[in-house]
Design a protein around this motif. Structure first.
Motif, short mmCIF file in Angstrom:
data_model
loop_
_atom_site.label_atom_id
_atom_site.label_comp_id
_atom_site.label_asym_id
_atom_site.label_seq_id
_atom_site.Cartn_x
_atom_site.Cartn_y
_atom_site.Cartn_z
N ARG A 79 49.38 67.83 91.66
CA ARG A 79 47.95 67.98 91.93
C ARG A 79 47.33 66.63 92.25
N PRO A 80 46.19 66.66 92.94
CA PRO A 80 45.51 65.39 93.19
C PRO A 80 44.96 64.80 91.89
N PHE A 81 45.01 63.47 91.80
CA PHE A 81 44.46 62.75 90.66
C PHE A 81 43.27 61.91 91.13
N TYR A 82 42.23 61.92 90.33
CA TYR A 82 41.06 61.08 90.59
C TYR A 82 40.67 60.36 89.31
N ASP A 83 40.22 59.14 89.46
CA ASP A 83 39.63 58.37 88.37
C ASP A 83 38.20 58.11 88.82
N SER A 84 37.23 58.61 88.08
CA SER A 84 35.84 58.51 88.54
C SER A 84 35.40 57.06 88.74
N ASP A 85 35.84 56.15 87.87
CA ASP A 85 35.49 54.74 88.04
C ASP A 85 36.09 54.17 89.32
N GLN A 86 37.36 54.49 89.58
CA GLN A 86 38.01 53.98 90.80
C GLN A 86 37.36 54.55 92.05
N LYS A 105 47.45 60.26 85.87
CA LYS A 105 48.36 60.10 87.02
C LYS A 105 49.69 60.79 86.74
N HIS A 106 50.20 60.63 85.53
CA HIS A 106 51.48 61.22 85.14
C HIS A 106 51.41 62.75 85.18
N ILE A 107 50.36 63.32 84.61
CA ILE A 107 50.21 64.78 84.59
C ILE A 107 49.99 65.33 85.99
N ALA A 108 49.20 64.64 86.79
CA ALA A 108 48.98 65.08 88.18
C ALA A 108 50.30 65.12 88.94
N GLY A 152 37.53 60.10 76.84
CA GLY A 152 37.90 59.25 75.71
C GLY A 152 37.44 57.83 75.97
N LEU A 153 37.58 57.00 74.96
CA LEU A 153 37.17 55.61 75.08
C LEU A 153 38.07 54.83 76.03
N MET A 154 37.57 53.69 76.49
CA MET A 154 38.37 52.82 77.35
C MET A 154 39.65 52.43 76.62
N GLY A 155 40.77 52.53 77.33
CA GLY A 155 42.05 52.19 76.74
C GLY A 155 42.78 53.36 76.10
N ALA A 156 42.17 54.55 76.11
CA ALA A 156 42.81 55.72 75.50
C ALA A 156 43.99 56.22 76.32
N GLY A 157 44.05 55.83 77.60
CA GLY A 157 45.16 56.24 78.46
C GLY A 157 44.80 57.30 79.47
N LYS A 158 43.52 57.48 79.74
CA LYS A 158 43.09 58.55 80.65
C LYS A 158 43.70 58.40 82.04
N CYS A 218 53.64 57.76 76.84
CA CYS A 218 52.93 58.58 77.81
C CYS A 218 53.60 59.94 78.01
N HIS A 219 54.93 59.94 78.06
CA HIS A 219 55.67 61.19 78.31
C HIS A 219 55.47 62.19 77.18
#
Length: 178
Positions: A34-41, A26-29, A15-21, A162-163
């Protein structure tokens, strides 16, 4: 909340920047343990510099090359939650890898909501323009159909908390796998 044991495989958020990815990822992980990754980070961790610095030194093409390599590496992992950069699916190889290696969820949000969420964030090189809302609208116009073609599931991420968004996403994912 759906039964978590029914949910298997990778979850990839687009999704676009700011969509809440990242926030939602992080919340769903955490819910799924499960492990969470952010490709940009992950790109920033590996390079030791910020995304704007990569854009400045290597241009958008250099960043997109790094992003493609990172998407390939991360999507090869098992049972992860991944938040991609907003432009990741614009490259065919990323689009294909995401679709083939997990469930892709498009977090859909309107440009005015995205601007509200990103207004104070200076770490977004594409928004460092005179009219960020016009830029977000332009990106939305170009990318929305690509996001929809990449996604297995589309979730509205405009005004809900978010919830509630996480609950809707997990329910849709569980139903897709049932």
């Amino acid at each position: 909340m759906p039964a978590m044991e029914n949910i298997a495989g990778n979850l990839f958020l687009i999704g676009l920047m700011g969509a809440g990815k990242t926030t939602l990822g992080k919340h769903i992980a955490q819910i799924l343990n499960r492990p969470f990754y952010d490709s940009d980070q992950e790109i920033c961790k590996r390079t030791g510099v910020s995304i704007p610095t990569i854009f400045e030194l290597e241009g958008e093409q250099g960043f997109r090359d790094r992003e493609a390599a990172m998407i390939d590496e991360l999507t090869a992992l098992d049972n992860i939650v991944l938040a991609t950069g907003g432009g990741a699916v614009m490259r065919e190889e990323n689009h294909r890898r995401l679709r083939e290696r997990g469930t892709v969820v498009y977090l859909h949000a309107c440009p005015d909501v995205l601007l509200e969420r990103t207004r104070c964030d200076t770490n977004r090189p594409l928004l460092q323009v005179a009219d960020p809302l016009a830029k977000l609208q332009e990106l939305y116009n170009v990318r929305d159909s690509v996001y929809r073609s990449a996604a297995h599931i589309v979730i509205e991420a405009n005004r809900q908390n978010c919830h509630k968004t996480a609950e809707n996403l997990l329910q849709a994912w569980a139903q897709k796998q049932a």
